[in-house]
Design a protein around this motif. Structure first.
Motif, mmCIF file in Angstrom:
data_model
loop_
_atom_site.group_PDB
_atom_site.id
_atom_site.type_symbol
_atom_site.label_atom_id
_atom_site.label_comp_id
_atom_site.label_asym_id
_atom_site.label_seq_id
_atom_site.Cartn_x
_atom_site.Cartn_y
_atom_site.Cartn_z
ATOM 1 N N LEU A 12 1.367 -7.946 -0.865
ATOM 2 C CA LEU A 12 1.460 -9.318 -1.345
ATOM 3 C C LEU A 12 2.895 -9.513 -1.794
ATOM 4 C CD1 LEU A 12 -1.862 -9.402 -3.323
ATOM 5 C CD2 LEU A 12 -1.407 -10.389 -1.087
ATOM 6 N N MET A 88 -6.716 -15.696 0.699
ATOM 7 C CA MET A 88 -5.452 -15.556 -0.018
ATOM 8 C C MET A 88 -4.394 -16.497 0.548
ATOM 9 S SD MET A 88 -4.971 -11.535 -0.673
ATOM 10 C CE MET A 88 -6.336 -10.544 -1.208
ATOM 11 N N GLU A 89 -4.300 -16.548 1.867
ATOM 12 C CA GLU A 89 -3.302 -17.420 2.487
ATOM 13 C C GLU A 89 -3.551 -18.884 2.146
ATOM 14 O OE1 GLU A 89 -2.087 -14.720 6.353
ATOM 15 O OE2 GLU A 89 -3.728 -16.149 6.556
ATOM 16 N N VAL A 96 2.831 -16.811 -2.719
ATOM 17 C CA VAL A 96 2.507 -15.403 -2.500
ATOM 18 C C VAL A 96 2.025 -15.302 -1.059
ATOM 19 C CG1 VAL A 96 1.037 -13.465 -3.152
ATOM 20 C CG2 VAL A 96 1.886 -15.023 -4.913
ATOM 21 N N GLN A 97 2.697 -14.477 -0.283
ATOM 22 C CA GLN A 97 2.362 -14.324 1.129
ATOM 23 C C GLN A 97 1.811 -12.934 1.395
ATOM 24 O OE1 GLN A 97 5.890 -15.317 3.363
ATOM 25 N NE2 GLN A 97 5.761 -17.481 2.805
ATOM 26 N N VAL A 98 1.006 -12.846 2.438
ATOM 27 C CA VAL A 98 0.385 -11.598 2.848
ATOM 28 C C VAL A 98 1.201 -11.010 3.995
ATOM 29 C CG1 VAL A 98 -1.717 -10.589 3.808
ATOM 30 C CG2 VAL A 98 -1.876 -12.473 2.170
#
Length: 139
Positions: A12, A88-89, A96-98
């Motif tokens: 993350l 999450m995306e 916050v990126q995966v």
């Protein structure tokens, strides 16, 4: 020697300005992969937010730190990695990126998680290079 199992993990990344594409790794999520259903899954976040503050002095590190608890709760509910990544995306608004998913083999998932945490989330010191616990030589 214990049998090694397959794991997948992703990072993350805190990305305060998507145009510049600068980021700091703040978290790591690991899943056991395989056909036996849900296995080991856990999350770790950095405990040292100085790199985030250096990149973005206005960062809400308390909010970012709370994400670890939220993600851990989601891991207990949902063991589908793709669904968790999509969630999450959708939730983080690109702040916050995966990262891409990476794979590893380990006989001890907790030990592997700690190694990956040191490798990706902790500041590197000039004093010593980290080695993988399973790669150390016995004399």
């Amino acid at each position: 020697m214990a049998e090694k199992r397959k794991f997948e993990f992703f990072l993350l990344r805190y990305v305060p300005d998507v145009v510049k594409e600068e980021f700091v790794n703040i978290g790591l999520v690991i899943f056991e992969s395989g056909e036996n259903g849900p296995g080991f899954a856990d999350v770790r976040f950095t405990k040292d937010w100085s790199r985030v503050r250096c990149l973005d002095p206005q960062a809400d590190v308390e909010l970012l730190a709370r994400l670890e608890k939220d993600i851990r709760a989601q891991l207990m509910e949902m063991r589908d990695r793709e669904a968790l990544i999509r969630r999450m995306e959708d939730s983080f608004s690109n702040l916050v990126q995966v990262s891409g998913v990476k794979g590893c083999l380990s006989a001890n998932p907790a030990e592997e998680l700690e190694f990956l945490t040191r490798l990706y989330l902790k500041r590197r010191g000039a004093a010593k290079t980290e080695t993988h616990p399973e790669m150390e030589l016995e004399v």
